[in-house]
Design a protein around this motif. Sequence first.
Motif, PDB file in Angstrom:
ATOM      1  N   THR A 184      11.005   4.824  15.992  1.00 32.83           N
ATOM      2  CA  THR A 184       9.930   4.156  15.271  1.00 32.83           C
ATOM      3  C   THR A 184       9.769   4.864  13.933  1.00 32.83           C
ATOM      4  OG1 THR A 184       7.645   3.322  15.418  1.00 32.83           O
ATOM      5  CG2 THR A 184       8.027   5.588  16.152  1.00 32.83           C
ATOM      6  N   SER A 185       8.903   4.362  13.084  1.00 29.33           N
ATOM      7  CA  SER A 185       8.598   5.029  11.821  1.00 29.33           C
ATOM      8  C   SER A 185       7.105   4.918  11.555  1.00 29.33           C
ATOM      9  CB  SER A 185       9.406   4.444  10.666  1.00 29.33           C
ATOM     10  OG  SER A 185       9.051   3.091  10.444  1.00 29.33           O
ATOM     11  N   ILE A 186       6.571   5.928  10.878  1.00 31.19           N
ATOM     12  CA  ILE A 186       5.160   5.946  10.526  1.00 31.19           C
ATOM     13  C   ILE A 186       5.036   6.357   9.062  1.00 31.19           C
ATOM     14  CG2 ILE A 186       4.400   6.523  12.863  1.00 31.19           C
ATOM     15  CD1 ILE A 186       4.047   9.428  11.914  1.00 31.19           C
ATOM     16  N   ASN A 187       3.907   6.070   8.461  1.00 28.03           N
ATOM     17  CA  ASN A 187       3.573   6.594   7.143  1.00 28.03           C
ATOM     18  C   ASN A 187       2.655   7.791   7.344  1.00 28.03           C
ATOM     19  OD1 ASN A 187       5.035   4.664   5.687  1.00 28.03           O
ATOM     20  ND2 ASN A 187       3.298   3.252   5.661  1.00 28.03           N
ATOM     21  N   ARG A 188       3.066   8.952   6.847  1.00 27.66           N
ATOM     22  CA  ARG A 188       2.273  10.156   7.086  1.00 27.66           C
ATOM     23  C   ARG A 188       0.913  10.071   6.397  1.00 27.66           C
ATOM     24  NH1 ARG A 188       3.056  14.259   2.962  1.00 27.66           N
ATOM     25  NH2 ARG A 188       4.611  13.648   1.419  1.00 27.66           N
ATOM     26  N   SER A 189       0.826   9.294   5.321  1.00 26.82           N
ATOM     27  CA  SER A 189      -0.463   9.134   4.653  1.00 26.82           C
ATOM     28  C   SER A 189      -1.488   8.449   5.554  1.00 26.82           C
ATOM     29  CB  SER A 189      -0.292   8.342   3.353  1.00 26.82           C
ATOM     30  OG  SER A 189       0.225   7.042   3.607  1.00 26.82           O
ATOM     31  N   ASP A 190      -1.024   7.628   6.500  1.00 30.27           N
ATOM     32  CA  ASP A 190      -1.934   6.980   7.449  1.00 30.27           C
ATOM     33  C   ASP A 190      -2.587   7.998   8.376  1.00 30.27           C
ATOM     34  OD1 ASP A 190      -1.348   4.504   6.395  1.00 30.27           O
ATOM     35  OD2 ASP A 190       0.154   4.011   7.929  1.00 30.27           O
ATOM     36  N   PHE A 191      -2.004   9.192   8.442  1.00 30.28           N
ATOM     37  CA  PHE A 191      -2.524  10.237   9.311  1.00 30.28           C
ATOM     38  C   PHE A 191      -3.064  11.416   8.502  1.00 30.28           C
ATOM     39  CE2 PHE A 191       0.483   7.738  11.720  1.00 30.28           C
ATOM     40  CZ  PHE A 191      -0.171   7.531  12.924  1.00 30.28           C
ATOM     41  N   GLY A 192      -3.463  11.137   7.264  1.00 38.62           N
ATOM     42  CA  GLY A 192      -4.141  12.126   6.456  1.00 38.62           C
ATOM     43  C   GLY A 192      -3.268  13.186   5.826  1.00 38.62           C
ATOM     44  N   MET A 193      -1.954  12.956   5.775  1.00 38.17           N
ATOM     45  CA  MET A 193      -1.051  13.934   5.167  1.00 38.17           C
ATOM     46  C   MET A 193      -0.473  13.352   3.880  1.00 38.17           C
ATOM     47  SD  MET A 193       0.865  15.608   8.487  1.00 38.17           S
ATOM     48  CE  MET A 193       0.982  14.073   9.412  1.00 38.17           C
ATOM     49  N   GLU A 194      -1.125  13.639   2.771  1.00 36.54           N
ATOM     50  CA  GLU A 194      -0.734  13.071   1.483  1.00 36.54           C
ATOM     51  C   GLU A 194      -0.115  14.112   0.565  1.00 36.54           C
ATOM     52  OE1 GLU A 194      -4.144  11.128  -0.074  1.00 36.54           O
ATOM     53  OE2 GLU A 194      -4.213   9.610   1.518  1.00 36.54           O
ATOM     54  N   TYR A 195       0.153  15.290   1.076  1.00 41.60           N
ATOM     55  CA  TYR A 195       0.696  16.371   0.251  1.00 41.60           C
ATOM     56  C   TYR A 195       2.025  15.956  -0.392  1.00 41.60           C
ATOM     57  CZ  TYR A 195       2.922  20.787  -1.027  1.00 41.60           C
ATOM     58  OH  TYR A 195       3.564  21.779  -1.713  1.00 41.60           O
ATOM     59  N   ALA A 196       2.126  16.151  -1.699  1.00 44.55           N
ATOM     60  CA  ALA A 196       3.349  15.959  -2.487  1.00 44.55           C
ATOM     61  C   ALA A 196       3.864  14.524  -2.487  1.00 44.55           C
ATOM     62  CB  ALA A 196       4.454  16.904  -2.030  1.00 44.55           C
ATOM     63  N   LEU A 197       2.987  13.552  -2.178  1.00 50.33           N
ATOM     64  CA  LEU A 197       3.399  12.155  -2.337  1.00 50.33           C
ATOM     65  C   LEU A 197       3.471  11.815  -3.827  1.00 50.33           C
ATOM     66  CD1 LEU A 197       1.229  10.329   0.357  1.00 50.33           C
ATOM     67  CD2 LEU A 197       3.709  10.628   0.397  1.00 50.33           C
ATOM     68  N   PRO A 198       4.409  11.016  -4.288  1.00 55.47           N
ATOM     69  CA  PRO A 198       5.500  10.405  -3.520  1.00 55.47           C
ATOM     70  C   PRO A 198       6.802  11.203  -3.546  1.00 55.47           C
ATOM     71  CG  PRO A 198       5.432   9.407  -5.659  1.00 55.47           C
ATOM     72  CD  PRO A 198       4.353  10.467  -5.656  1.00 55.47           C
ATOM     73  N   ALA A 199       6.778  12.407  -4.123  1.00 55.25           N
ATOM     74  CA  ALA A 199       8.029  13.172  -4.232  1.00 55.25           C
ATOM     75  C   ALA A 199       8.641  13.410  -2.859  1.00 55.25           C
ATOM     76  CB  ALA A 199       7.762  14.501  -4.942  1.00 55.25           C
ATOM     77  N   ILE A 200       7.808  13.846  -1.926  1.00 48.50           N
ATOM     78  CA  ILE A 200       8.232  13.904  -0.526  1.00 48.50           C
ATOM     79  C   ILE A 200       7.825  12.585   0.097  1.00 48.50           C
ATOM     80  CG2 ILE A 200       7.968  15.069   1.686  1.00 48.50           C
ATOM     81  CD1 ILE A 200       7.336  17.627   0.160  1.00 48.50           C
TER      82      ILE A 200
END
Length: 215
Positions: A184-200
């Motif tokens: 499966t795949s998830i968006n980490r931003s949906d789980f409160g992890m926005e560090y270094a987006l969008p580079a990572i």
Amino acid sequence: MRKSLLALTAAGTVAAFSASAALADDHNAQEEAMDTSSITSGSYSTDPAHTLVEWRVSHFGFNDYFGLFGDAEGTLELDTENLANSSVDVRIPINSLAVVSDGLREHMLRPGEDGAEPDFFGPDAHDARFVSTAVHQTGATTAHIVGDLTLNGQTNQVMIEAELSGMGSNPMSEAETVGFHGTTSINRSDFGMEYALPAIGDEVELDITVAFEKD
């Protein structure tokens, strides 16, 4: 020259279709070859030592980085007569995080600076938990498992494409065992992890391998 190019293009297209058909036939043959009649309904528990979740994320768009979570514990209620009646409830300890870089592991589990939120999980991360809400059989050995994933204190619905990978008696413990592979795949931003987006990258691919032993 133009005729040659057209001929090459046509040949490549035919070859691609042939390869796709061969892969589909091979998958269908594998499904048909796997005799699932020995699997019994009932309650199963994970074999934590052999249950892993691999995560993979794009690093600056150059290449993918990946790591593992392990020691997952949980249950499978399996109804072989009607797979829709089956359910899964599994916890994944975030502190089991395994990566090849000690520095990255420390970063992902360290507290935020000056009282801020951690960049990723922090030192007191709660276990992730997946609880199924529906199971839809898609083939003789495949299913879509829909459920709620709680990660980093936030809950979102995900759908796992699951496939039976093996079954039988564990040669060491003699426990009746069924194994599954899921993606499966998830968006980490949906789980409160926005560090270094969008580079990572935001999208995180999850590759799951799990063994359940009959209680």
